[in-house]
Write a protein that holds these residues in place. Structure first.
Motif, short mmCIF file in Angstrom:
data_model
loop_
_atom_site.label_atom_id
_atom_site.label_comp_id
_atom_site.label_asym_id
_atom_site.label_seq_id
_atom_site.Cartn_x
_atom_site.Cartn_y
_atom_site.Cartn_z
N MET A 112 0.84 -1.21 0.00
CA MET A 112 0.00 0.00 0.00
C MET A 112 0.87 1.25 0.00
SD MET A 112 -3.35 -0.49 -0.10
CE MET A 112 -4.20 0.80 0.82
N LEU A 113 1.92 1.27 0.81
CA LEU A 113 2.84 2.40 0.81
C LEU A 113 3.63 2.48 -0.49
CD1 LEU A 113 4.17 2.26 4.49
CD2 LEU A 113 2.76 4.07 3.49
N ALA A 114 3.98 1.32 -1.02
CA ALA A 114 4.72 1.29 -2.29
C ALA A 114 3.91 1.95 -3.41
CB ALA A 114 5.08 -0.14 -2.67
N LEU A 115 2.59 1.81 -3.34
CA LEU A 115 1.70 2.42 -4.33
C LEU A 115 1.25 3.82 -3.92
CD1 LEU A 115 -0.56 -0.67 -5.14
CD2 LEU A 115 1.07 0.43 -6.69
N ASP A 116 1.70 4.28 -2.74
CA ASP A 116 1.27 5.57 -2.20
C ASP A 116 -0.26 5.64 -2.13
OD1 ASP A 116 1.68 8.07 -1.09
OD2 ASP A 116 1.67 9.11 -3.02
N ALA A 117 -0.85 4.52 -1.68
CA ALA A 117 -2.31 4.42 -1.61
C ALA A 117 -2.81 4.96 -0.26
CB ALA A 117 -2.73 2.97 -1.78
N PRO A 118 -3.96 5.61 -0.24
CA PRO A 118 -4.50 6.17 1.00
C PRO A 118 -5.01 5.07 1.94
CG PRO A 118 -6.08 6.45 -0.76
CD PRO A 118 -4.84 5.89 -1.40
N MET A 119 -4.81 5.26 3.23
CA MET A 119 -5.31 4.34 4.26
C MET A 119 -5.85 5.17 5.42
SD MET A 119 -2.09 1.65 4.47
CE MET A 119 -0.80 2.82 3.98
N VAL A 120 -6.97 4.74 5.99
CA VAL A 120 -7.47 5.42 7.20
C VAL A 120 -6.97 4.72 8.46
CG1 VAL A 120 -9.50 6.40 6.09
CG2 VAL A 120 -9.65 4.12 7.12
N ALA A 121 -6.62 3.43 8.34
CA ALA A 121 -6.12 2.67 9.48
C ALA A 121 -5.25 1.53 8.97
CB ALA A 121 -7.27 2.12 10.32
N ALA A 122 -4.27 1.13 9.79
CA ALA A 122 -3.34 0.08 9.37
C ALA A 122 -2.69 -0.54 10.60
CB ALA A 122 -2.27 0.64 8.44
N TYR A 123 -2.10 -1.69 10.40
CA TYR A 123 -1.31 -2.34 11.44
C TYR A 123 0.00 -1.58 11.61
CZ TYR A 123 1.78 -5.92 13.46
OH TYR A 123 2.68 -6.60 14.23
N ASP A 124 0.41 -1.36 12.86
CA ASP A 124 1.65 -0.64 13.12
C ASP A 124 2.11 -0.91 14.54
OD1 ASP A 124 3.80 1.06 12.73
OD2 ASP A 124 2.65 2.89 13.17
N PHE A 125 3.40 -0.79 14.77
CA PHE A 125 3.98 -0.84 16.11
C PHE A 125 5.34 -0.16 16.05
CE2 PHE A 125 5.36 -4.64 13.95
CZ PHE A 125 6.63 -4.90 14.39
N PRO A 126 5.89 0.29 17.17
CA PRO A 126 7.09 1.14 17.14
C PRO A 126 8.30 0.55 16.43
CG PRO A 126 6.04 1.29 19.28
CD PRO A 126 5.30 0.22 18.52
N ALA A 127 8.49 -0.78 16.51
CA ALA A 127 9.67 -1.39 15.89
C ALA A 127 9.43 -1.80 14.45
CB ALA A 127 10.11 -2.61 16.70
N TYR A 128 8.25 -1.55 13.93
CA TYR A 128 7.91 -1.93 12.55
C TYR A 128 8.79 -1.16 11.57
CZ TYR A 128 4.42 -3.34 8.96
OH TYR A 128 3.76 -3.90 7.89
N TYR A 129 9.24 -1.83 10.53
CA TYR A 129 10.14 -1.16 9.59
C TYR A 129 9.44 -0.08 8.78
CZ TYR A 129 8.31 -4.07 5.70
OH TYR A 129 7.52 -4.68 4.76
N LEU A 130 8.11 -0.03 8.85
CA LEU A 130 7.34 0.99 8.15
C LEU A 130 6.72 2.00 9.11
CD1 LEU A 130 5.53 -1.39 5.62
CD2 LEU A 130 7.44 0.16 5.12
N HIS A 131 7.12 1.94 10.38
CA HIS A 131 6.48 2.78 11.40
C HIS A 131 6.59 4.27 11.08
CE1 HIS A 131 5.07 4.27 15.23
NE2 HIS A 131 6.23 4.88 15.44
N GLU A 132 7.76 4.74 10.67
CA GLU A 132 7.94 6.17 10.41
C GLU A 132 7.01 6.66 9.31
OE1 GLU A 132 11.95 7.37 9.73
OE2 GLU A 132 12.69 6.54 11.63
N GLU A 133 6.90 5.88 8.25
CA GLU A 133 6.03 6.28 7.14
C GLU A 133 4.57 6.31 7.55
OE1 GLU A 133 8.44 4.10 7.07
OE2 GLU A 133 9.67 4.33 5.26
N LEU A 134 4.15 5.31 8.32
CA LEU A 134 2.76 5.24 8.76
C LEU A 134 2.44 6.35 9.76
CD1 LEU A 134 2.51 1.37 9.16
CD2 LEU A 134 1.36 2.74 7.41
N ALA A 135 3.38 6.60 10.69
CA ALA A 135 3.17 7.65 11.69
C ALA A 135 3.10 9.02 11.03
CB ALA A 135 4.29 7.60 12.72
N ALA A 136 3.91 9.24 10.01
CA ALA A 136 3.92 10.54 9.31
C ALA A 136 2.59 10.82 8.64
CB ALA A 136 5.04 10.57 8.28
N ARG A 137 1.86 9.77 8.29
CA ARG A 137 0.56 9.95 7.63
C ARG A 137 -0.58 10.09 8.63
NH1 ARG A 137 -0.01 6.78 2.08
NH2 ARG A 137 2.06 7.15 1.18
#
Length: 368
Positions: A112-137
């Motif tokens: 989803m991030l690779a496609l720059d697709a919009p999300m209203v909610a997603a799985y995340d946790f502080p050590a996740y390798y995608l955490h910074e990108e998800l938090a920024a959104r």
């Protein structure tokens, strides 16, 4: 000499923490069942005995054929029929909404991030390798209980989705519960290239999906030329240190390291070829490690984003192993050709995780 090796092996077994398995296990190079042999034959895209070229033109031709294959595979999952858009998946079929605006994402954040697709909610946790990108959104967080593979349905419902996209590694019951909230599109993220293209079809953005996959192949091409320019046809193997066992990953039958050999054209050592299709979950007896004749040894000590097991325990085990004479007798270790890789990245699945793994490996190899 054999007696000496046995003493060293006993020492390493004693040094490992928490009564970990690995000593006295069956030889994973043993005979394979007929079913396993068929699986190996099906999954081997290339003959490991045949050296492939690494010129820009040969890589372009190889990746063009791969893209065509992945496109065809993705198109088999999606169809339009009687004015409806339908996705076929592990749990059945889903009629998709047109132009969804509120998408909840569960373990499909990478594509989803690779496609720059919009999300209203997603799985995340502080050590996740995608955490910074998800938090920024500012994306709302969905919690997952990894012990029993359940999802916080109240959080999903609160996001008011008109579409849920998810990895299909959950059970049918989870899929059914989510389907009561909104239509669910499930994908096999282990085939991350097909998933990226199929997801782009679901989002009605097929051109973006193909463009992003071409970008991914450009990254693989660049890193392949970098790595092969440095190590040539030297052999490379991946060893994973876990809390209770050590795994040597095979040439074609594991989705964690297959990209090393397919996309980067790294050459596997004979033992890695021999264990293809083994039925011991890739767990290797520690006594076999000195027989692992590989020029470079990659070490992943820990777990990925879908596991809550402690990577700290695995790292502690690895630290103990490194002090043992048996470990120090492993050829690649003796030669100073051991590289530790990021277990979070290498045990994840997706375009972004693979790009990061390839980039880091190219940098590490160039520093050798």
């Amino acid at each position: 000499m054999m007696r000496g090796k046995n003493i060293l092996a006993a020492g390493l077994c004693a040094a490992l923490l928490f009564g970990a398995s690995g000593c006295g296990q069956p030889d994973i190079r043993g005979e394979k069942s007929e079913k396993a042999q068929e699986t190996v034959k099906k999954l081997r895209r290339f003959d490991p005995a045949v050296l492939r070229a690494d010129t820009p033109a040969s890589i372009d031709a190889e990746f063009a054929a791969r893209l065509a294959e992945k496109r065809k595979a993705a198109e088999k999952l999606y169809r339009e029929e009687d004015g409806k858009r339908i996705l076929k998946h592990k749990f059945g079929e889903t009629v998709l909404p047109d132009a969804p605006l509120r998408i909840v994402c569960i373990r499909l954040e990478d594509p989803m991030l690779a496609l720059d697709a919009p999300m209203v909610a997603a799985y995340d946790f502080p050590a996740y390798y995608l955490h910074e990108e998800l938090a920024a959104r500012g994306i709302m967080r969905i919690s997952i209980n990894d012990e029993n593979k359940t999802i916080n349905l109240e959080q999903v419902q609160a996001a008011k989705p008109d579409l849920i996209v998810m990895r299909d590694s959950f059970g049918k019951g989870v899929y059914d519960d989510l389907s009561k909230i909104a239509p669910v599109a499930a994908f096999d993220l282990r085939d991350y290239e097909r998933t990226l293209l199929a997801l782009s079809l679901v989002l009605d953005r097929p051109a973006d999906g193909e463009a992003r996959l071409r970008q991914f192949y450009d990254t693989a091409k660049r890193d392949r030329i970098r790595i092969k320019g440095h190590i040539g046809d030297a052999t490379v193997a991946l060893l994973r240190i876990m809390n209770k066992e050590v795994r040597l990953y095979p040439y074609a039958t594991n989705d964690i390291n297959r990209f090393m050999y397919e996309l980067l054209n790294l050459r596997p050592p004979q033992m890695v070829i021999d264990i293809d299709g083994n039925e011991q979950n890739n767990a290797i007896s520690l006594e076999l490690l000195p027989e692992l004749q590989t020029d470079y040894l990659l070490i992943s000590a820990g777990f990925g984003p879908s596991s809550r097991q402690s990577s700290a325990i695995a790292k502690k085990r690895f630290a103990a192993m490194r002090l043992d004479p048996l470990w120090q007798s492993v050829p690649a270790v003796r030669a100073g050709h051991m590289l530790e890789v990021d277990s979070m990245i290498w045990n994840a699945h997706g375009i972004i995780s693979r790009e990061r793994a390839m980039d880091a490996l190219a940098e590490d190899m160039e520093r050798q």
